[in-house]
Design a protein around this motif. Structure first.
Motif, PDB file in Angstrom:
ATOM      1  N   MET A   1      -2.008  -2.596 -10.759  1.00 60.25           N
ATOM      2  CA  MET A   1      -2.093  -2.572  -9.351  1.00 60.25           C
ATOM      3  C   MET A   1      -1.368  -4.004  -8.729  1.00 60.25           C
ATOM      4  N   LEU A   2      -0.546  -3.927  -7.677  1.00 61.06           N
ATOM      5  CA  LEU A   2       0.275  -4.841  -7.126  1.00 61.06           C
ATOM      6  C   LEU A   2      -0.591  -5.748  -6.106  1.00 61.06           C
ATOM      7  N   GLU A   3      -0.370  -6.926  -6.144  1.00 63.27           N
ATOM      8  CA  GLU A   3      -1.154  -8.001  -5.273  1.00 63.27           C
ATOM      9  C   GLU A   3      -0.833  -7.558  -3.689  1.00 63.27           C
ATOM     10  N   THR A   4      -1.656  -7.989  -2.950  1.00 58.34           N
ATOM     11  CA  THR A   4      -1.561  -7.814  -1.269  1.00 58.34           C
ATOM     12  C   THR A   4      -0.500  -9.066  -1.052  1.00 58.34           C
ATOM     13  N   GLY A   5       0.217  -9.022   0.158  1.00 57.53           N
ATOM     14  CA  GLY A   5       1.060 -10.108   0.647  1.00 57.53           C
ATOM     15  C   GLY A   5       2.441 -10.001  -0.071  1.00 57.53           C
ATOM     16  N   ILE A   6       2.755  -9.102  -0.975  1.00 55.04           N
ATOM     17  CA  ILE A   6       4.063  -9.311  -1.710  1.00 55.04           C
ATOM     18  C   ILE A   6       4.972  -7.949  -0.948  1.00 55.04           C
ATOM     19  N   GLN A   7       6.337  -8.008  -1.128  1.00 53.21           N
ATOM     20  CA  GLN A   7       7.117  -6.948  -0.381  1.00 53.21           C
ATOM     21  C   GLN A   7       6.616  -5.659  -1.482  1.00 53.21           C
ATOM     22  N   ALA A   8       6.541  -4.456  -0.787  1.00 51.89           N
ATOM     23  CA  ALA A   8       6.426  -3.330  -1.606  1.00 51.89           C
ATOM     24  C   ALA A   8       7.410  -2.937  -2.289  1.00 51.89           C
ATOM     25  N   PRO A   9       7.381  -2.611  -3.557  1.00 44.67           N
ATOM     26  CA  PRO A   9       8.666  -2.055  -4.183  1.00 44.67           C
ATOM     27  C   PRO A   9       9.278  -0.774  -3.525  1.00 44.67           C
ATOM     28  N   GLU A  10      10.729  -0.731  -3.436  1.00 42.22           N
ATOM     29  CA  GLU A  10      11.397   0.306  -2.796  1.00 42.22           C
ATOM     30  C   GLU A  10      11.611   1.409  -3.722  1.00 42.22           C
ATOM     31  N   PHE A  11      11.658   2.645  -3.169  1.00 36.35           N
ATOM     32  CA  PHE A  11      11.908   3.754  -4.078  1.00 36.35           C
ATOM     33  C   PHE A  11      12.370   5.034  -3.247  1.00 36.35           C
ATOM     34  N   THR A  12      12.935   5.880  -3.918  1.00 37.78           N
ATOM     35  CA  THR A  12      13.705   7.040  -3.187  1.00 37.78           C
ATOM     36  C   THR A  12      13.326   8.300  -4.192  1.00 37.78           C
ATOM     37  N   LEU A  13      12.504   9.129  -3.519  1.00 37.13           N
ATOM     38  CA  LEU A  13      11.737  10.176  -4.271  1.00 37.13           C
ATOM     39  C   LEU A  13      12.105  11.399  -3.375  1.00 37.13           C
ATOM     40  N   PRO A  14      12.086  12.756  -4.056  1.00 43.23           N
ATOM     41  CA  PRO A  14      11.995  14.130  -3.513  1.00 43.23           C
ATOM     42  C   PRO A  14      10.653  14.556  -3.126  1.00 43.23           C
ATOM     43  N   ASP A  15      10.775  14.980  -1.785  1.00 48.26           N
ATOM     44  CA  ASP A  15       9.347  15.550  -1.419  1.00 48.26           C
ATOM     45  C   ASP A  15       9.231  17.002  -1.772  1.00 48.26           C
ATOM     46  N   GLN A  16       8.120  17.640  -1.313  1.00 46.12           N
ATOM     47  CA  GLN A  16       7.915  19.067  -1.768  1.00 46.12           C
ATOM     48  C   GLN A  16       8.735  20.041  -1.392  1.00 46.12           C
ATOM     49  N   ASN A  17       9.733  19.499  -0.530  1.00 48.75           N
ATOM     50  CA  ASN A  17      10.867  20.409  -0.053  1.00 48.75           C
ATOM     51  C   ASN A  17      12.241  20.114  -0.597  1.00 48.75           C
ATOM     52  N   GLY A  18      12.310  19.120  -1.689  1.00 48.39           N
ATOM     53  CA  GLY A  18      13.392  18.720  -2.272  1.00 48.39           C
ATOM     54  C   GLY A  18      14.392  17.667  -1.488  1.00 48.39           C
ATOM     55  N   GLU A  19      13.471  17.256  -0.374  1.00 47.38           N
ATOM     56  CA  GLU A  19      14.421  16.307   0.653  1.00 47.38           C
ATOM     57  C   GLU A  19      14.237  14.780  -0.058  1.00 47.38           C
ATOM     58  N   MET A  20      14.776  13.940   0.033  1.00 48.19           N
ATOM     59  CA  MET A  20      14.873  12.684  -0.372  1.00 48.19           C
ATOM     60  C   MET A  20      14.195  11.791   0.575  1.00 48.19           C
ATOM     61  N   HIS A  21      13.292  11.060   0.319  1.00 53.72           N
ATOM     62  CA  HIS A  21      12.401   9.964   1.234  1.00 53.72           C
ATOM     63  C   HIS A  21      12.549   8.506   0.422  1.00 53.72           C
ATOM     64  N   SER A  22      12.931   7.383   1.247  1.00 58.51           N
ATOM     65  CA  SER A  22      12.824   6.246   0.631  1.00 58.51           C
ATOM     66  C   SER A  22      11.764   5.472   1.507  1.00 58.51           C
ATOM     67  N   LEU A  23      11.382   4.402   0.879  1.00 58.59           N
ATOM     68  CA  LEU A  23      10.198   3.686   1.673  1.00 58.59           C
ATOM     69  C   LEU A  23      10.863   2.873   2.875  1.00 58.59           C
ATOM     70  N   LYS A  24      12.132   2.410   2.783  1.00 56.74           N
ATOM     71  CA  LYS A  24      12.680   1.619   3.715  1.00 56.74           C
ATOM     72  C   LYS A  24      12.906   2.609   5.066  1.00 56.74           C
ATOM     73  N   GLU A  25      12.852   3.866   5.115  1.00 60.28           N
ATOM     74  CA  GLU A  25      13.077   4.786   6.356  1.00 60.28           C
ATOM     75  C   GLU A  25      11.879   4.771   7.054  1.00 60.28           C
ATOM     76  N   TYR A  26      10.618   4.159   6.439  1.00 57.78           N
ATOM     77  CA  TYR A  26       9.387   4.085   7.355  1.00 57.78           C
ATOM     78  C   TYR A  26       9.099   2.736   7.952  1.00 57.78           C
ATOM     79  N   ARG A  27      10.032   1.855   8.024  1.00 55.59           N
ATOM     80  CA  ARG A  27      10.004   0.427   8.526  1.00 55.59           C
ATOM     81  C   ARG A  27       9.652   0.635  10.053  1.00 55.59           C
ATOM     82  N   GLY A  28       8.756  -0.226  10.395  1.00 53.90           N
ATOM     83  CA  GLY A  28       8.293   0.081  11.953  1.00 53.90           C
ATOM     84  C   GLY A  28       7.061   0.750  11.847  1.00 53.90           C
ATOM     85  N   LYS A  29       6.394   1.337  11.005  1.00 54.87           N
ATOM     86  CA  LYS A  29       5.338   2.137  10.764  1.00 54.87           C
ATOM     87  C   LYS A  29       4.539   1.602   9.612  1.00 54.87           C
ATOM     88  N   LYS A  30       3.423   1.797   9.676  1.00 56.05           N
ATOM     89  CA  LYS A  30       2.464   1.403   8.555  1.00 56.05           C
ATOM     90  C   LYS A  30       2.261   2.568   7.567  1.00 56.05           C
TER      91      LYS A  30
END
Length: 150
Positions: A1-30
């Protein structure tokens, strides 16, 4: 398990519809990022349905929910349709995010040792920093607990 207070590792993965999602596209939201072992198993279904039922409340608090397992896109699609899920589930068949978030562990089941995903939930803030990390998650209680933390 990763520690709190660090930058979350980036990833780009497909969703259930095959569309790609990356963590950085959610900046500005929890982001509630939860890792689970398998689609359509009792615990994973309880956890996913719990997040799905409460999804409007998460949205009201400015949060998105992302579930990740190593199941295929097709498996995720069946899981989403069967359970009526209302949030994004990501397919990590190559274990990219699963290993980056340190949830690929040795597990014991009835004395048999194997590698698998340990149910873990991370809360990532608007800047991409891990502010909460929970392992040994109880599937049925996790969605309500995360809603309270928000």
């Amino acid at each position: 398990m990763l520690e709190t207070g660090i930058q979350a590792p980036e990833f780009t993965l497909p969703d259930q519809n095959g569309e790609m999602h990356s963590l950085k596209e959610y900046r500005g939201k929890k982001v509630i990022l939860y890792f689970y072992p398998r689609d359509n198993t009792p615990g994973c279904t309880k956890q996913a349905c719990g997040y799905s039922e409460r999804y409007p409340q998460f949205e009201e608090k400015g949060a998105v929910v992302l579930g990740i397992s190593k199941d295929s896109i097709a498996s995720h699609k069946r899981f989403e349709e069967k359970q009526g899920l209302t949030f994004t589930i990501l397919s990590d068949t190559e274990l990219e995010a699963i290993k980056a978030y340190d949830v690929w562990k040795e597990k014991k089941n009835y004395g048999k040792v194997s590698m698998g995903v340990v149910r873990t939930t991370y809360l990532i803030d608007e800047e991409g920093v891990i502010i909460r990390a929970n392992d040994k998650v109880k599937a049925a209680e996790d969605p309500e607990k995360m809603l309270e933390i928000l």
